[in-house]
Design a protein around this motif. Sequence first.
Motif, PDB file in Angstrom:
ATOM      1  N   LYS A  40     -10.190  72.691 -10.722  1.00  0.00           N
ATOM      2  CA  LYS A  40      -9.674  72.006 -11.909  1.00  0.00           C
ATOM      3  C   LYS A  40     -10.790  71.725 -12.904  1.00  0.00           C
ATOM      4  O   LYS A  40     -10.610  71.869 -14.112  1.00  0.00           O
ATOM      5  N   LYS A  41     -11.964  71.335 -12.400  1.00  0.00           N
ATOM      6  CA  LYS A  41     -13.099  71.066 -13.284  1.00  0.00           C
ATOM      7  C   LYS A  41     -13.528  72.341 -14.000  1.00  0.00           C
ATOM      8  O   LYS A  41     -13.810  72.332 -15.195  1.00  0.00           O
ATOM      9  N   ASP A  47     -11.713  75.664 -20.714  1.00  0.00           N
ATOM     10  CA  ASP A  47     -10.896  75.361 -21.890  1.00  0.00           C
ATOM     11  C   ASP A  47     -11.737  74.758 -23.005  1.00  0.00           C
ATOM     12  O   ASP A  47     -11.570  75.099 -24.168  1.00  0.00           O
ATOM     13  N   THR A  48     -12.644  73.856 -22.681  1.00  0.00           N
ATOM     14  CA  THR A  48     -13.475  73.244 -23.718  1.00  0.00           C
ATOM     15  C   THR A  48     -14.472  74.256 -24.260  1.00  0.00           C
ATOM     16  O   THR A  48     -14.815  74.215 -25.432  1.00  0.00           O
ATOM     17  N   THR A  52     -15.000  75.805 -28.646  1.00  0.00           N
ATOM     18  CA  THR A  52     -16.207  75.841 -29.462  1.00  0.00           C
ATOM     19  C   THR A  52     -16.750  77.262 -29.470  1.00  0.00           C
ATOM     20  O   THR A  52     -16.768  77.934 -28.447  1.00  0.00           O
ATOM     21  N   PRO A  53     -17.206  77.751 -30.612  1.00  0.00           N
ATOM     22  CA  PRO A  53     -17.724  79.120 -30.650  1.00  0.00           C
ATOM     23  C   PRO A  53     -19.028  79.225 -29.863  1.00  0.00           C
ATOM     24  O   PRO A  53     -19.841  78.311 -29.852  1.00  0.00           O
TER      25      PRO A  53
END
Length: 67
Positions: A40-41, A47-48, A52-53
Amino acid sequence: MGEISITKLLVIAALVVLLFGTKKLRTLGGDLGAAIKGFKKAMNDDDTGAKTPAASEAPAERLSHKE
């Protein structure tokens, strides 16, 4: 015949405890929980990171080379 009753589940649980022992089952449960938590982490980190590029996608600065 096809239904799984509570008595059948209890018999299966008792057999599993007899075969593996409580210590091994506790260790297995802890390892499984840690693996799920890590997964999950990693999914949240992924996802994060996608929002961000990345540094490789950022436009590069022009470098002038004088000879």
